[in-house]
Design an enzyme around this catalytic site. Structure first.
Site, mmCIF file in Angstrom:
data_model
loop_
_atom_site.group_PDB
_atom_site.id
_atom_site.type_symbol
_atom_site.label_atom_id
_atom_site.label_comp_id
_atom_site.label_asym_id
_atom_site.label_seq_id
_atom_site.Cartn_x
_atom_site.Cartn_y
_atom_site.Cartn_z
ATOM 1 N N ALA A 63 19.651 14.653 29.425
ATOM 2 C CA ALA A 63 20.297 13.778 28.455
ATOM 3 C C ALA A 63 20.297 12.321 28.903
ATOM 4 O O ALA A 63 20.249 11.408 28.076
ATOM 5 C CB ALA A 63 21.728 14.246 28.194
ATOM 6 N N THR A 64 20.350 12.076 30.210
ATOM 7 C CA THR A 64 20.312 10.690 30.685
ATOM 8 C C THR A 64 19.005 10.025 30.284
ATOM 9 O O THR A 64 18.997 8.896 29.778
ATOM 10 C CB THR A 64 20.500 10.630 32.209
ATOM 11 O OG1 THR A 64 21.832 11.031 32.530
ATOM 12 C CG2 THR A 64 20.274 9.217 32.735
ATOM 13 N N GLN A 102 27.471 17.188 25.300
ATOM 14 C CA GLN A 102 28.665 18.016 25.396
ATOM 15 C C GLN A 102 28.971 18.765 24.097
ATOM 16 O O GLN A 102 29.953 19.505 24.028
ATOM 17 C CB GLN A 102 29.871 17.141 25.769
ATOM 18 C CG GLN A 102 29.813 16.551 27.163
ATOM 19 C CD GLN A 102 30.104 17.566 28.252
ATOM 20 O OE1 GLN A 102 30.541 18.687 27.986
ATOM 21 N NE2 GLN A 102 29.868 17.180 29.492
ATOM 22 N N SER A 136 20.981 18.261 26.389
ATOM 23 C CA SER A 136 20.806 18.677 27.777
ATOM 24 C C SER A 136 20.774 20.193 27.837
ATOM 25 O O SER A 136 21.303 20.872 26.961
ATOM 26 C CB SER A 136 21.974 18.142 28.620
ATOM 27 O OG SER A 136 21.934 18.664 29.935
ATOM 28 N N ALA A 137 20.175 20.733 28.887
ATOM 29 C CA ALA A 137 20.171 22.189 29.079
ATOM 30 C C ALA A 137 21.290 22.648 29.995
ATOM 31 O O ALA A 137 21.886 23.707 29.777
ATOM 32 C CB ALA A 137 18.830 22.639 29.647
ATOM 33 N N HIS A 138 21.630 21.858 31.016
ATOM 34 C CA HIS A 138 22.545 22.373 32.048
ATOM 35 C C HIS A 138 24.012 22.369 31.616
ATOM 36 O O HIS A 138 24.861 22.884 32.330
ATOM 37 C CB HIS A 138 22.360 21.614 33.368
ATOM 38 C CG HIS A 138 23.056 20.295 33.458
ATOM 39 N ND1 HIS A 138 24.272 20.134 34.086
ATOM 40 C CD2 HIS A 138 22.699 19.075 33.009
ATOM 41 C CE1 HIS A 138 24.634 18.860 34.022
ATOM 42 N NE2 HIS A 138 23.702 18.206 33.374
ATOM 43 N N THR A 170 3.492 15.879 32.855
ATOM 44 C CA THR A 170 3.236 17.312 32.740
ATOM 45 C C THR A 170 4.526 18.054 32.421
ATOM 46 O O THR A 170 5.542 17.873 33.095
ATOM 47 C CB THR A 170 2.648 17.855 34.053
ATOM 48 O OG1 THR A 170 1.425 17.169 34.340
ATOM 49 C CG2 THR A 170 2.368 19.347 33.943
ATOM 50 N N CYS A 230 29.429 12.196 36.762
ATOM 51 C CA CYS A 230 28.585 11.026 37.000
ATOM 52 C C CYS A 230 29.386 9.829 37.473
ATOM 53 O O CYS A 230 28.815 8.836 37.907
ATOM 54 C CB CYS A 230 27.804 10.672 35.729
ATOM 55 S SG CYS A 230 26.598 11.923 35.278
#
Length: 385
Positions: free
Chosen positions: A76-77, A184, A204-206, A244, A328
């Site tokens: 996301a960043t 979020q 984001s995935a995490h 890649t 963060c």
């Protein structure tokens, strides 16, 4: 043998779901789908490309977008940077004004500050006392030269929800673009980009039981002609983001979003019950107050202020894994910029906690959290440090 504390910091990151890990493993090793997705001259590359495109569809289905509107990023960043800098770089004529708020994630705040230093005029919106960015505040900030508005869907520290639908309507009528950081929000609230007046959205995935290091940016039709790539070298991802593709991470993100789509209603209902239990238990303790709007929020995140001298989140670290600010921000020892922007004093902001629930939170975790905080409140303040 040491015992890890009770984990209530899901807003910082989530463990990767075992089912996601299984999907990722199929992309590793000689027998796996290890090929380069850009290699279209043989079966290894084609199989990897098929896996990547399946994952793209899985992410798109959760958020109500077309698959070809999603661009893979490292998280996301990067998505926030690509959205904001990519639009600003294409600014033409006098339309250069940016609008954001003082309670955004640092990935947005620092990016906008960099552009402000480069000469872009910026309006920094203040939240109301409940931590909400009101649509009326956005309306008053819009100008004839407004290029882009960037606001988060769910605040990462408070859990408060921004009225993106109302804001997006005003922004679109004004001829500007709207970027939304939804890191979020995905998997916690329904998102339908086919209906929402949003031009760019970061994912984001995490934060949703997928791997770290992978994310996506939704690029709507209005934003597409104006978005300039920030990473060059091969023209991957429709020319918007070269590099890649990490097949195993992308497949993990797709699997995580597919699971969220299948389980969101049941999961939100379960977490809501736990959240109510946690909130009721904590707010009955002396000196504990809720930070953020009590209604316009997701149940997953609870931010409380503990109004007792000397109380500090670090005093809980051996028993509870919680945060005093976003992950963060934690490298700096200062109080949360979100809470300070809401009007809390540095002392009260410094004695606030974010407790965030997730897929593996159980009722026993809630009971533990309440008991630990209650015990600290009934201890002499000298024991907090």
């Amino acid at each position: 043998m040491s015992t890890l504390p009770c984990y209530l910091d899901y807003a910082a990151t989530t463990p990767v779901d075992d089912r996601v890990i299984q999907a990722m493993v199929t992309c590793l090793g000689r027998e796996g789908t290890f090929g380069n997705p850009a290699s279209n001259s043989h079966a290894y590359g084609n199989l990897a490309r098929q896996a990547v495109e399946l994952a793209r569809r899985q992410v798109a289905e959760l958020v109500g977008a077309s698959a070809d509107s999603l661009i893979w990023t490292s998280g996301a960043t990067e998505s926030n940077n690509l959205a904001i800098k990519g639009i600003a770089q294409s600014a033409q004529g006098a339309r250069r004004h940016l609008i954001t708020s003082r309670i955004e994630h640092k990935a947005v705040i620092d990016t906008v500050r960099q552009l402000e230093q480069a000469g872009f005029p910026v309006t920094w919106l203040d939240p109301d006392s409940d931590g909400l960015i009101q649509p009326e505040a956005v309306r008053q900030a819009l100008r004839d030269d407004t290029l882009l508005v960037s606001l988060m869907l769910v605040n990462n520290e408070l859990g408060t929800l921004t009225d993106i639908a109302a804001i997006g309507k005003m922004v679109r009528e004004h001829g500007a673009l709207l970027h939304v950081d939804a890191a979020q929000g995905a998997g916690k609230v329904a998102i339908d980009l086919n209906a929402l007046p949003v031009d760019l959205m970061s994912f984001s995935a995490h934060k949703i039981y997928g791997p770290k290091g992978i994310g996506a940016l939704y690029v709507g039709e209005r934003a597409r002609p104006w978005l300039a790539a920030q990473i060059h070298g091969g023209g991957h991802e429709q020319g918007f983001r070269s590099g890649t593709l990490a097949t195993h991470q992308i497949v993990g993100m797709g699997a995580a979003y597919a699971l969220a789509a299948a389980e969101i209603e049941e999961e939100v209902q379960r977490i809501s019950l736990l959240s109510d239990q946690l909130r009721d238990g904590l707010l009955q303790l002396p000196g504990v107050l809720l930070n953020g709007d009590p209604q316009q929020r997701v149940p997953h995140t609870l931010n409380i202020c503990v109004d007792k001298p000397g109380f500090n989140a670090m005093s809980l670290s051996s028993e509870l894994a919680v945060s005093s600010t976003s992950a963060c921000n934690s490298a700096s020892s200062g109080a949360s910029h979100v809470l300070l922007a809401m009007g809390l004093t540095p002392a009260l902001a410094g004695s606030s906690l974010r407790l965030s629930l997730g897929r593996y939170t159980q009722a026993t975790d809630i009971e533990t959290a309440i008991a630990v905080i209650a015990a600290r409140l009934h201890s002499p303040s000298t024991t907090f440090w």
